[in-house]
Design a protein around this motif. Sequence first.
Motif, PDB file in Angstrom:
ATOM      1  N   ILE A   3       0.860  -1.185   0.000  1.00 36.54           N
ATOM      2  CA  ILE A   3       0.000   0.000   0.000  1.00 36.54           C
ATOM      3  C   ILE A   3       0.892   1.230   0.000  1.00 36.54           C
ATOM      4  CG2 ILE A   3      -1.829   1.233   1.208  1.00 36.54           C
ATOM      5  CD1 ILE A   3      -2.538  -1.464   2.550  1.00 36.54           C
ATOM      6  N   ARG A   4       0.851   2.004  -1.074  1.00 38.49           N
ATOM      7  CA  ARG A   4       1.718   3.173  -1.193  1.00 38.49           C
ATOM      8  C   ARG A   4       0.962   4.422  -0.726  1.00 38.49           C
ATOM      9  NH1 ARG A   4       2.215   0.914  -6.169  1.00 38.49           N
ATOM     10  NH2 ARG A   4       1.575   2.782  -7.287  1.00 38.49           N
ATOM     11  N   GLN A   5       1.564   5.155   0.215  1.00 39.19           N
ATOM     12  CA  GLN A   5       0.936   6.335   0.795  1.00 39.19           C
ATOM     13  C   GLN A   5       1.875   7.534   0.705  1.00 39.19           C
ATOM     14  OE1 GLN A   5       0.191   4.164   4.634  1.00 39.19           O
ATOM     15  NE2 GLN A   5      -1.831   5.091   4.448  1.00 39.19           N
ATOM     16  N   ASN A   6       1.293   8.729   0.622  1.00 33.88           N
ATOM     17  CA  ASN A   6       2.108   9.942   0.627  1.00 33.88           C
ATOM     18  C   ASN A   6       2.353  10.395   2.064  1.00 33.88           C
ATOM     19  OD1 ASN A   6      -0.279  11.140   1.469  1.00 33.88           O
ATOM     20  ND2 ASN A   6      -0.700  12.112  -0.505  1.00 33.88           N
ATOM     21  N   ALA A   7       3.003  11.537   2.217  1.00 29.23           N
ATOM     22  CA  ALA A   7       3.360  12.024   3.557  1.00 29.23           C
ATOM     23  C   ALA A   7       2.138  12.306   4.417  1.00 29.23           C
ATOM     24  CB  ALA A   7       4.208  13.294   3.428  1.00 29.23           C
ATOM     25  N   GLU A   8       1.005  12.629   3.769  1.00 29.74           N
ATOM     26  CA  GLU A   8      -0.221  12.919   4.511  1.00 29.74           C
ATOM     27  C   GLU A   8      -1.006  11.655   4.843  1.00 29.74           C
ATOM     28  OE1 GLU A   8       0.587  14.676   1.642  1.00 29.74           O
ATOM     29  OE2 GLU A   8       1.470  16.223   2.929  1.00 29.74           O
ATOM     30  N   GLY A   9      -0.518  10.512   4.407  1.00 31.37           N
ATOM     31  CA  GLY A   9      -1.198   9.258   4.693  1.00 31.37           C
ATOM     32  C   GLY A   9      -2.226   8.856   3.659  1.00 31.37           C
ATOM     33  N   ARG A  10      -2.336   9.619   2.565  1.00 30.58           N
ATOM     34  CA  ARG A  10      -3.315   9.291   1.526  1.00 30.58           C
ATOM     35  C   ARG A  10      -2.767   8.174   0.640  1.00 30.58           C
ATOM     36  NH1 ARG A  10      -4.373  10.474  -3.710  1.00 30.58           N
ATOM     37  NH2 ARG A  10      -2.524  11.805  -3.866  1.00 30.58           N
ATOM     38  N   VAL A  11      -3.583   7.152   0.414  1.00 31.80           N
ATOM     39  CA  VAL A  11      -3.186   6.030  -0.434  1.00 31.80           C
ATOM     40  C   VAL A  11      -3.270   6.451  -1.891  1.00 31.80           C
ATOM     41  CG1 VAL A  11      -3.719   3.678  -1.142  1.00 31.80           C
ATOM     42  CG2 VAL A  11      -3.956   4.342   1.264  1.00 31.80           C
ATOM     43  N   TYR A  12      -2.160   6.344  -2.600  1.00 28.88           N
ATOM     44  CA  TYR A  12      -2.161   6.731  -4.015  1.00 28.88           C
ATOM     45  C   TYR A  12      -1.832   5.581  -4.967  1.00 28.88           C
ATOM     46  CZ  TYR A  12       2.956   6.797  -3.589  1.00 28.88           C
ATOM     47  OH  TYR A  12       4.272   6.444  -3.378  1.00 28.88           O
ATOM     48  N   GLY A  13      -1.544   4.406  -4.426  1.00 27.14           N
ATOM     49  CA  GLY A  13      -1.240   3.288  -5.314  1.00 27.14           C
ATOM     50  C   GLY A  13      -1.176   1.958  -4.577  1.00 27.14           C
ATOM     51  N   LEU A  14      -1.438   0.889  -5.312  1.00 31.24           N
ATOM     52  CA  LEU A  14      -1.356  -0.467  -4.781  1.00 31.24           C
ATOM     53  C   LEU A  14      -0.470  -1.301  -5.707  1.00 31.24           C
ATOM     54  CD1 LEU A  14      -5.133  -1.126  -3.964  1.00 31.24           C
ATOM     55  CD2 LEU A  14      -3.357  -0.361  -2.388  1.00 31.24           C
ATOM     56  N   THR A  15       0.364  -2.140  -5.125  1.00 28.78           N
ATOM     57  CA  THR A  15       1.211  -3.043  -5.908  1.00 28.78           C
ATOM     58  C   THR A  15       0.996  -4.458  -5.394  1.00 28.78           C
ATOM     59  OG1 THR A  15       2.889  -1.332  -6.262  1.00 28.78           O
ATOM     60  CG2 THR A  15       3.554  -3.609  -6.617  1.00 28.78           C
ATOM     61  N   PHE A  16       0.729  -5.370  -6.320  1.00 29.26           N
ATOM     62  CA  PHE A  16       0.463  -6.762  -5.977  1.00 29.26           C
ATOM     63  C   PHE A  16       1.662  -7.622  -6.376  1.00 29.26           C
ATOM     64  CE2 PHE A  16      -3.535  -4.643  -6.763  1.00 29.26           C
ATOM     65  CZ  PHE A  16      -4.316  -5.031  -5.686  1.00 29.26           C
ATOM     66  N   ILE A  17       2.144  -8.443  -5.445  1.00 25.55           N
ATOM     67  CA  ILE A  17       3.278  -9.342  -5.709  1.00 25.55           C
ATOM     68  C   ILE A  17       2.793 -10.777  -5.526  1.00 25.55           C
ATOM     69  CG2 ILE A  17       5.643  -9.954  -5.109  1.00 25.55           C
ATOM     70  CD1 ILE A  17       5.872  -7.196  -3.770  1.00 25.55           C
ATOM     71  N   ASP A  18       2.655 -11.479  -6.629  1.00 30.88           N
ATOM     72  CA  ASP A  18       2.241 -12.886  -6.605  1.00 30.88           C
ATOM     73  C   ASP A  18       3.480 -13.735  -6.332  1.00 30.88           C
ATOM     74  OD1 ASP A  18       1.437 -15.467  -7.097  1.00 30.88           O
ATOM     75  OD2 ASP A  18       0.329 -15.006  -8.921  1.00 30.88           O
ATOM     76  N   GLN A  19       3.614 -14.235  -5.113  1.00 27.65           N
ATOM     77  CA  GLN A  19       4.820 -14.973  -4.727  1.00 27.65           C
ATOM     78  C   GLN A  19       4.873 -16.362  -5.343  1.00 27.65           C
ATOM     79  OE1 GLN A  19       7.269 -13.644  -3.405  1.00 27.65           O
ATOM     80  NE2 GLN A  19       6.583 -11.896  -2.190  1.00 27.65           N
ATOM     81  N   ASN A  20       3.732 -16.921  -5.696  1.00 28.77           N
ATOM     82  CA  ASN A  20       3.737 -18.239  -6.328  1.00 28.77           C
ATOM     83  C   ASN A  20       4.299 -18.186  -7.744  1.00 28.77           C
ATOM     84  OD1 ASN A  20       2.677 -19.714  -4.165  1.00 28.77           O
ATOM     85  ND2 ASN A  20       0.566 -19.226  -4.735  1.00 28.77           N
ATOM     86  N   ASN A  21       3.880 -17.181  -8.499  1.00 32.37           N
ATOM     87  CA  ASN A  21       4.305 -17.055  -9.891  1.00 32.37           C
ATOM     88  C   ASN A  21       5.428 -16.036 -10.079  1.00 32.37           C
ATOM     89  OD1 ASN A  21       2.316 -18.902 -11.023  1.00 32.37           O
ATOM     90  ND2 ASN A  21       0.802 -17.347 -10.489  1.00 32.37           N
ATOM     91  N   LYS A  22       5.828 -15.364  -8.981  1.00 35.63           N
ATOM     92  CA  LYS A  22       6.918 -14.394  -9.014  1.00 35.63           C
ATOM     93  C   LYS A  22       6.647 -13.272 -10.028  1.00 35.63           C
ATOM     94  CE  LYS A  22       9.719 -16.328  -5.989  1.00 35.63           C
ATOM     95  NZ  LYS A  22       8.791 -17.328  -5.444  1.00 35.63           N
ATOM     96  N   VAL A  23       5.442 -12.720  -9.987  1.00 33.88           N
ATOM     97  CA  VAL A  23       5.089 -11.612 -10.873  1.00 33.88           C
ATOM     98  C   VAL A  23       4.660 -10.411 -10.034  1.00 33.88           C
ATOM     99  CG1 VAL A  23       4.441 -13.016 -12.859  1.00 33.88           C
ATOM    100  CG2 VAL A  23       2.736 -12.475 -11.132  1.00 33.88           C
ATOM    101  N   VAL A  24       4.902  -9.216 -10.572  1.00 34.45           N
ATOM    102  CA  VAL A  24       4.581  -7.977  -9.876  1.00 34.45           C
ATOM    103  C   VAL A  24       3.706  -7.115 -10.786  1.00 34.45           C
ATOM    104  CG1 VAL A  24       5.510  -6.019  -8.599  1.00 34.45           C
ATOM    105  CG2 VAL A  24       6.863  -8.114  -8.816  1.00 34.45           C
ATOM    106  N   PHE A  25       2.599  -6.612 -10.253  1.00 36.64           N
ATOM    107  CA  PHE A  25       1.704  -5.735 -11.008  1.00 36.64           C
ATOM    108  C   PHE A  25       1.311  -4.543 -10.140  1.00 36.64           C
ATOM    109  CE2 PHE A  25       0.872  -9.553 -13.544  1.00 36.64           C
ATOM    110  CZ  PHE A  25       0.738  -9.034 -14.826  1.00 36.64           C
ATOM    111  N   ASN A  26       1.423  -3.342 -10.696  1.00 37.99           N
ATOM    112  CA  ASN A  26       0.738  -2.210 -10.088  1.00 37.99           C
ATOM    113  C   ASN A  26      -0.744  -2.374 -10.378  1.00 37.99           C
ATOM    114  OD1 ASN A  26       2.833  -0.793  -8.883  1.00 37.99           O
ATOM    115  ND2 ASN A  26       3.357   0.262 -10.781  1.00 37.99           N
TER     116      ASN A  26
END
Length: 411
Positions: A304-327
């Motif tokens: 969960i990516r947040q800025n200095a004010e704590g607002r969530v501006y992005g999510l990144t998913f890491i599939d550990q089984n298939n070793k793939v990364v997606f925003n």
Amino acid sequence: MVAKIESGKSIIGALNYNERKVKAGKAKLIMAQLYPKESRFLSFDDKLFRLTDLAARNARAKTNTVHLSLNFDLTENLNEEKLCQIAEAYMEKIGFGQQPFLAYQHFDAGHNHIHILTTNIDADGTRISLHNIGKLKSEPARKAIEQEYGLVKAEDPARSIANQKNAKPLIYGATDTKRAISNIVNHVSQSYKFTSLAEFNAVLAGYNIVADRGPKETVMFEHGGLRYWALDDQGNKTGVPQKASSLYKKPTMKLLGERFKLNEYLRKPFKNSLSNIIDGAIPQVRSHQELQALLKQKAIDLLIRQNAEGRVYGLTFIDQNNKVVFNGSDLGKAYSAAAIEARYGQEYLVQMGKEKTSGEDDASTHEILTPSENQQATIDLLGDLLSPTEGANNQSLSDRQKKKKRRRLKL
């Protein structure tokens, strides 16, 4: 073990290379074979003269310098004594057992390795042939030494130099930082499919490492420089950063850029399966944190990516089984941070509504839709009182029509 042999014309150049590493604290002379003094008592001139004296005995030889390296697996932490034994055995097997040589242990890469410097001109001026030495002598020597000393085999597809499956998070101060960073960065870059530095860092964060280009206004950023930092328990940079060019396999921005392009294609087959898992999880949660915990059970890490004010501006998913990364946005518009946050409330309420409907008593539902006999009788009675009968309606209509006709005729 991996052996690399290079030949050249400058003994002093190869010697300077190793000696500079020693002065910088990145190497150590561990062996001086067939030298008149112990290695710790040798001066630079002593080291040089022993080899140049032999090389001068064959002025016609264009190549008189042999500089080789023996590289060991990431998991092998061999002590100095064992390295000396391996160096001596290898040189004997490739036909250089009677030649003087210097062996240096280097500490500037993620894996343990030694450099050996010698000459291919022997005492009587005869030139030792280097033609096809790799295939004819080095390969058999390497295999024999791997067997004798129980080393990881170079051709083993599971060897950790190519594919380390058990990489552990870096603990600053517990191990050699540079070696640990090199091992982990190599493991992540080889195993995971990511398409940007942000996605690369999403994985590295799990190992307490970050790849940093520096501020945009700096020369390092402008020239595509890259450094790797160790992170402490709070996720803050600590220690001394390591230049990408100084690590094993040199994981620079240029090299990573090539990986980004390749991974765009390699990760595509896993996109739909990951989206389906996320879709199945969203109706069960009401926040990013709940989604994070639920996906963790399915071997998917959510950053969960947040800025200095704590607002969530992005999510990144890491599939550990298939070793793939997606925003999230790469999976589709419905998977951005804002879109998923909006879906929590809607899908949760729909789900609750379905559960409430399915839990109601069938009998009570029937009573609402179908009135009882007493209720029906009351409704019928009111209908009779309030609504005229069909005959009355017809009679009333006929009388009105007659009256209108009489007025027209003036009767």
